[in-house]
Motif scaffolding. Structure first.
Motif, PDB file in Angstrom:
ATOM      1  N   THR A  61       0.838  -1.206   0.000  1.00  0.00           N
ATOM      2  CA  THR A  61       0.000   0.000   0.000  1.00  0.00           C
ATOM      3  C   THR A  61       0.872   1.255   0.000  1.00  0.00           C
ATOM      4  O   THR A  61       0.357   2.376  -0.067  1.00  0.00           O
ATOM      5  CB  THR A  61      -0.922   0.044   1.248  1.00  0.00           C
ATOM      6  N   GLY A  62       2.177   1.080   0.125  1.00  0.00           N
ATOM      7  CA  GLY A  62       3.094   2.222   0.096  1.00  0.00           C
ATOM      8  C   GLY A  62       3.391   2.793   1.473  1.00  0.00           C
ATOM      9  O   GLY A  62       4.156   3.744   1.597  1.00  0.00           O
ATOM     10  N   ASN A  63       2.798   2.224   2.506  1.00  0.00           N
ATOM     11  CA  ASN A  63       3.035   2.731   3.862  1.00  0.00           C
ATOM     12  C   ASN A  63       4.304   2.124   4.467  1.00  0.00           C
ATOM     13  O   ASN A  63       4.837   1.142   3.951  1.00  0.00           O
ATOM     14  CB  ASN A  63       1.828   2.394   4.749  1.00  0.00           C
ATOM     15  N   HIS A  64       4.752   2.711   5.576  1.00  0.00           N
ATOM     16  CA  HIS A  64       5.938   2.196   6.264  1.00  0.00           C
ATOM     17  C   HIS A  64       5.471   1.229   7.349  1.00  0.00           C
ATOM     18  O   HIS A  64       4.673   1.604   8.213  1.00  0.00           O
ATOM     19  CB  HIS A  64       6.733   3.336   6.908  1.00  0.00           C
ATOM     20  N   VAL A  65       5.955   0.003   7.282  1.00  0.00           N
ATOM     21  CA  VAL A  65       5.505  -1.002   8.257  1.00  0.00           C
ATOM     22  C   VAL A  65       6.678  -1.397   9.145  1.00  0.00           C
ATOM     23  O   VAL A  65       7.770  -1.677   8.654  1.00  0.00           O
ATOM     24  CB  VAL A  65       4.946  -2.257   7.545  1.00  0.00           C
ATOM     25  N   PHE A  66       6.421  -1.436  10.451  1.00  0.00           N
ATOM     26  CA  PHE A  66       7.494  -1.735  11.401  1.00  0.00           C
ATOM     27  C   PHE A  66       7.153  -2.963  12.237  1.00  0.00           C
ATOM     28  O   PHE A  66       6.016  -3.114  12.696  1.00  0.00           O
ATOM     29  CB  PHE A  66       7.709  -0.550  12.351  1.00  0.00           C
ATOM     30  N   ASN A  67       8.161  -3.825  12.422  1.00  0.00           N
ATOM     31  CA  ASN A  67       8.011  -4.931  13.365  1.00  0.00           C
ATOM     32  C   ASN A  67       8.144  -4.368  14.771  1.00  0.00           C
ATOM     33  O   ASN A  67       8.948  -3.469  15.013  1.00  0.00           O
ATOM     34  CB  ASN A  67       9.128  -5.960  13.146  1.00  0.00           C
ATOM     35  N   ILE A  68       7.395  -4.901  15.692  1.00  0.00           N
ATOM     36  CA  ILE A  68       7.438  -4.428  17.082  1.00  0.00           C
ATOM     37  C   ILE A  68       8.574  -5.160  17.807  1.00  0.00           C
ATOM     38  O   ILE A  68       8.687  -6.389  17.671  1.00  0.00           O
ATOM     39  CB  ILE A  68       6.072  -4.706  17.761  1.00  0.00           C
ATOM     40  N   PRO A  69       9.423  -4.464  18.569  1.00  0.00           N
ATOM     41  CA  PRO A  69      10.471  -5.176  19.311  1.00  0.00           C
ATOM     42  C   PRO A  69       9.851  -6.256  20.217  1.00  0.00           C
ATOM     43  O   PRO A  69       8.755  -6.063  20.748  1.00  0.00           O
ATOM     44  CB  PRO A  69      11.128  -4.077  20.166  1.00  0.00           C
ATOM     45  N   ASP A  70      10.547  -7.360  20.369  1.00  0.00           N
ATOM     46  CA  ASP A  70      10.043  -8.517  21.128  1.00  0.00           C
ATOM     47  C   ASP A  70       8.686  -8.969  20.587  1.00  0.00           C
ATOM     48  O   ASP A  70       7.791  -9.382  21.339  1.00  0.00           O
ATOM     49  CB  ASP A  70       9.920  -8.206  22.630  1.00  0.00           C
ATOM     50  N   GLY A  71       8.534  -8.869  19.285  1.00  0.00           N
ATOM     51  CA  GLY A  71       7.256  -9.171  18.642  1.00  0.00           C
ATOM     52  C   GLY A  71       6.840 -10.626  18.762  1.00  0.00           C
ATOM     53  O   GLY A  71       5.698 -10.960  18.479  1.00  0.00           O
ATOM     54  N   HIS A  72       7.768 -11.489  19.186  1.00  0.00           N
ATOM     55  CA  HIS A  72       7.389 -12.901  19.326  1.00  0.00           C
ATOM     56  C   HIS A  72       6.592 -13.147  20.613  1.00  0.00           C
ATOM     57  O   HIS A  72       6.054 -14.224  20.814  1.00  0.00           O
ATOM     58  CB  HIS A  72       8.650 -13.791  19.326  1.00  0.00           C
TER      59      HIS A  72
ATOM     60  N   ILE B 117      -1.344 -11.594  34.889  1.00  0.00           N
ATOM     61  CA  ILE B 117      -0.258 -11.865  33.923  1.00  0.00           C
ATOM     62  C   ILE B 117      -0.567 -11.153  32.604  1.00  0.00           C
ATOM     63  O   ILE B 117       0.301 -10.543  31.986  1.00  0.00           O
ATOM     64  CB  ILE B 117      -0.098 -13.393  33.682  1.00  0.00           C
ATOM     65  N   ALA B 118      -1.830 -11.232  32.205  1.00  0.00           N
ATOM     66  CA  ALA B 118      -2.227 -10.607  30.926  1.00  0.00           C
ATOM     67  C   ALA B 118      -1.958  -9.100  30.944  1.00  0.00           C
ATOM     68  O   ALA B 118      -1.507  -8.535  29.945  1.00  0.00           O
ATOM     69  CB  ALA B 118      -3.698 -10.883  30.648  1.00  0.00           C
ATOM     70  N   LYS B 119      -2.204  -8.461  32.090  1.00  0.00           N
ATOM     71  CA  LYS B 119      -1.989  -7.005  32.176  1.00  0.00           C
ATOM     72  C   LYS B 119      -0.512  -6.678  32.022  1.00  0.00           C
ATOM     73  O   LYS B 119      -0.134  -5.721  31.356  1.00  0.00           O
ATOM     74  CB  LYS B 119      -2.483  -6.484  33.531  1.00  0.00           C
ATOM     75  N   LYS B 120       0.339  -7.499  32.630  1.00  0.00           N
ATOM     76  CA  LYS B 120       1.783  -7.262  32.547  1.00  0.00           C
ATOM     77  C   LYS B 120       2.243  -7.423  31.085  1.00  0.00           C
ATOM     78  O   LYS B 120       3.030  -6.619  30.585  1.00  0.00           O
ATOM     79  CB  LYS B 120       2.496  -8.273  33.476  1.00  0.00           C
ATOM     80  N   LEU B 121       1.739  -8.460  30.434  1.00  0.00           N
ATOM     81  CA  LEU B 121       2.122  -8.680  29.033  1.00  0.00           C
ATOM     82  C   LEU B 121       1.630  -7.534  28.143  1.00  0.00           C
ATOM     83  O   LEU B 121       2.325  -7.112  27.223  1.00  0.00           O
ATOM     84  CB  LEU B 121       1.556 -10.020  28.529  1.00  0.00           C
ATOM     85  N   LEU B 122       0.447  -7.036  28.464  1.00  0.00           N
ATOM     86  CA  LEU B 122      -0.089  -5.920  27.689  1.00  0.00           C
ATOM     87  C   LEU B 122       0.777  -4.670  27.874  1.00  0.00           C
ATOM     88  O   LEU B 122       1.106  -3.984  26.902  1.00  0.00           O
ATOM     89  CB  LEU B 122      -1.549  -5.637  28.094  1.00  0.00           C
ATOM     90  N   GLU B 123       1.163  -4.414  29.112  1.00  0.00           N
ATOM     91  CA  GLU B 123       2.024  -3.236  29.381  1.00  0.00           C
ATOM     92  C   GLU B 123       3.311  -3.324  28.563  1.00  0.00           C
ATOM     93  O   GLU B 123       3.738  -2.359  27.933  1.00  0.00           O
ATOM     94  CB  GLU B 123       2.414  -3.201  30.869  1.00  0.00           C
ATOM     95  N   ASN B 124       3.924  -4.515  28.571  1.00  0.00           N
ATOM     96  CA  ASN B 124       5.171  -4.699  27.803  1.00  0.00           C
ATOM     97  C   ASN B 124       4.921  -4.478  26.314  1.00  0.00           C
ATOM     98  O   ASN B 124       5.717  -3.869  25.621  1.00  0.00           O
ATOM     99  CB  ASN B 124       5.736  -6.112  28.015  1.00  0.00           C
ATOM    100  N   LYS B 125       3.795  -5.011  25.843  1.00  0.00           N
ATOM    101  CA  LYS B 125       3.487  -4.889  24.405  1.00  0.00           C
ATOM    102  C   LYS B 125       3.295  -3.418  24.031  1.00  0.00           C
ATOM    103  O   LYS B 125       3.834  -2.948  23.028  1.00  0.00           O
ATOM    104  CB  LYS B 125       2.227  -5.720  24.089  1.00  0.00           C
ATOM    105  N   ILE B 126       2.544  -2.707  24.853  1.00  0.00           N
ATOM    106  CA  ILE B 126       2.271  -1.288  24.551  1.00  0.00           C
ATOM    107  C   ILE B 126       3.580  -0.493  24.563  1.00  0.00           C
ATOM    108  O   ILE B 126       3.819   0.364  23.699  1.00  0.00           O
ATOM    109  CB  ILE B 126       1.265  -0.689  25.576  1.00  0.00           C
ATOM    110  N   SER B 127       4.440  -0.808  25.532  1.00  0.00           N
ATOM    111  CA  SER B 127       5.718  -0.096  25.606  1.00  0.00           C
ATOM    112  C   SER B 127       6.553  -0.385  24.338  1.00  0.00           C
ATOM    113  O   SER B 127       7.135   0.522  23.748  1.00  0.00           O
ATOM    114  CB  SER B 127       6.430  -0.536  26.891  1.00  0.00           C
ATOM    115  N   ASN B 128       6.552  -1.623  23.884  1.00  0.00           N
ATOM    116  CA  ASN B 128       7.308  -1.970  22.668  1.00  0.00           C
ATOM    117  C   ASN B 128       6.681  -1.372  21.407  1.00  0.00           C
ATOM    118  O   ASN B 128       7.397  -0.964  20.498  1.00  0.00           O
ATOM    119  CB  ASN B 128       7.418  -3.498  22.533  1.00  0.00           C
ATOM    120  N   ILE B 129       5.375  -1.306  21.379  1.00  0.00           N
ATOM    121  CA  ILE B 129       4.703  -0.663  20.234  1.00  0.00           C
ATOM    122  C   ILE B 129       5.145   0.805  20.174  1.00  0.00           C
ATOM    123  O   ILE B 129       5.481   1.334  19.111  1.00  0.00           O
ATOM    124  CB  ILE B 129       3.157  -0.774  20.355  1.00  0.00           C
ATOM    125  N   GLY B 130       5.188   1.447  21.332  1.00  0.00           N
ATOM    126  CA  GLY B 130       5.562   2.866  21.424  1.00  0.00           C
ATOM    127  C   GLY B 130       6.938   3.125  20.819  1.00  0.00           C
ATOM    128  O   GLY B 130       7.177   4.200  20.250  1.00  0.00           O
TER     129      GLY B 130
END
Ligand code: SF4
Ligand code: SF4
Length: 435
Positions: free
Chosen positions: A347-358, A374-387
């Protein structure tokens, strides 16, 4: 890994399959390094290798599950990150499924636990149930503080409003053009997805129709069965599996199907496993195998079968920064990672892999409801990596992840198919209207 099943025990097909899997494990522990729960909790029994030992011990010794075993097995996300890492090809997914069924048969959970799991099984496995229960829970919302913690959290999460559908309900969606369709596919519309995010199915249907593909949504298909399957409720899961297999196979024989499309990667992973689940069932074996063979994730299907016709239209000429969240069921369950990224890049956009994306975002079916800490902790980590990728919006291919991530960030998140639909002539997704 050495095993000690008796010949009698090996007459059971599930024991027989699991024994073969145990034998592949060489105890190396590489899998622990990429296991989200092992990383967070640091306990061997909260990693794949430890859980494999727990399951093996129960099965080999005909041991009923106990509180300790259940605690560690319940904490598994079924994210299958361990399967991607394992150098020996251990099919952990089949072991944990077997372990969960054994727990359900041999362990009586505390009352609150049974109540909550029963509630989830009823509320989430049928779209009509989900809708009715969502409406009813709005009435008890003001009194939720009287309920146990987990039930309280679930009540808070149940939606009170549902987005409007823009496509009318039909069995067959045809291209507007007069020519003969180039292919005919069935679409699994998902039980919760079609209620809370109908725009995903609508984008899928529009996109396929626009490329001359006929889409059929056979009556009677609702839940793919994975919800009850992962709760260890094998009888209920089997009812859904058998019903779906019969309906789709019948459609395949009578009218022809080139593929069964899944746009919820959690469900797609289960559909692709129907063949294994019915490997010893004489009545369903052949049909289940065919259904698994026909199943394709929407990104996989688009990549393999369609020459996408990208169109510049109002609103899609701007270049966006998109963070791609690879759902566990997609990258580990179905081994699809680069395909959706490359589709979005077209589509022409810039796509980025999220760190620790696995690592999992903590959604994992009902996990965010059953193991919320546990889910909340994982979500916090994911949001921080998305940022760290500083995106304008996030793309992914699974409704569970969309819902979970949206609980942790204001960055818009949408399904890959909505992006492709938009760039091939569909409307700009609603969540991006302000961008
Ligand atoms: S499925 Fe995920 S949480 Fe479970 S053991 Fe494997 S890596 Fe860990
Ligand atoms: S990485 Fe594979 S072989 Fe090694 S302990 Fe884990 S499951 Fe066993």
């Amino acid at each position: 890994m050495e095993t000690n099943f008796s010949q009698e025990q090996l007459k059971d097909q599930d024991n027989k399959s699991s024994e073969k899997i145990f034998r592949k494990c060489v105890h190396c522990g590489f899998c622990n390094a990429t296991c989200p729960t092992y990383q967070l909790l640091g306990d061997e029994l909260d990693g794949p290798r430890g859980r494999i030992y727990l399951i093996k011990d129960m099965l080999e010794n005909n041991k009923p599950a106990n509180e300790k075993i259940v605690k560690h097995i319940d904490r598994c996300l079924s994210c299958y990150s361990c399967m991607t890492t394992c150098p020996s090809g251990v099919n952990y997914m089949h072991l944990i499924d077997h372990g969960r069924n054994h727990i359900e048969k041999t362990y009586k959970r505390p009352f609150n636990d049974r109540l909550i799991r029963g509630f989830l099984s009823i509320a989430l496995s049928k779209s009509i149930n989900f809708k009715i229960i969502s409406i009813l829970t709005q009435l008890v919302k003001p009194f939720r503080f009287f309920f146990p913690k987990k039930l309280r959290e679930m009540i808070s999460l149940m939606p009170g409003k549902f987005p409007k559908k823009t496509l009318s309900k039909m069995k067959v969606y045809r291209s507007q053009k007069k020519k003969k369709p180039v292919a005919r596919v069935a679409l699994l519309t998902g039980c919760v997805q079609k209620v809370i995010s109908p725009q995903i199915n609508e984008a899928t249907i529009r996109l396929l129709n626009r490329h001359d593909i006929e889409v059929v949504v056979p009556k009677g298909i609702d839940c793919c069965g994975s919800l009850n399957h992962h709760l260890g409720k094998s009888d209920l899961a089997n009812q859904s599996f058998k019903k779906n297999i019969s309906i789709w196979y019948d459609e395949y024989l009578k009218n022809g199907l080139d593929a069964i499309i899944s746009n919820t990667s959690g469900c797609g992973t289960t559909l692709k496993d129907y063949g294994f689940l019915f490997r010893s069932n004489e009545n369903f074996k052949k049909k289940a195998k065919k259904i698994s063979e026909l199943t394709k994730d929407i990104s996989e299907y688009l990549d393999e079968n369609i020459k996408l016709n990208f169109i510049q239209s109002k609103g899609n000429t701007k270049k966006y920064r998109i963070a791609y969240h690879s759902a566990c069921s997609m990258q580990h369950g179905q081994k699809i990672h680069d395909v959706p990224i490359n589709l979005i890049k077209k589509t022409g956009n810039h796509v980025f892999n999220i760190p620790d994306g696995h690592l999992c975002c903590g959604s994992a079916g009902t996990y965010n409801l059953l193991q919320s800490d546990i889910a909340k902790k994982l979500l916090e980590n994911k949001i921080s990596n998305i940022g760290k990728t500083n995106p304008q919006f996030i793309a992914t291919g699974n409704i569970g992840c969309i819902t979970q991530i949206a609980n942790g960030t204001k960055i818009p998140i949408l399904h890959t198919v909505e992006i492709i639909d938009w760039y091939t002539g569909g409307p700009k997704p609603e969540v991006l209207k302000k961008l």
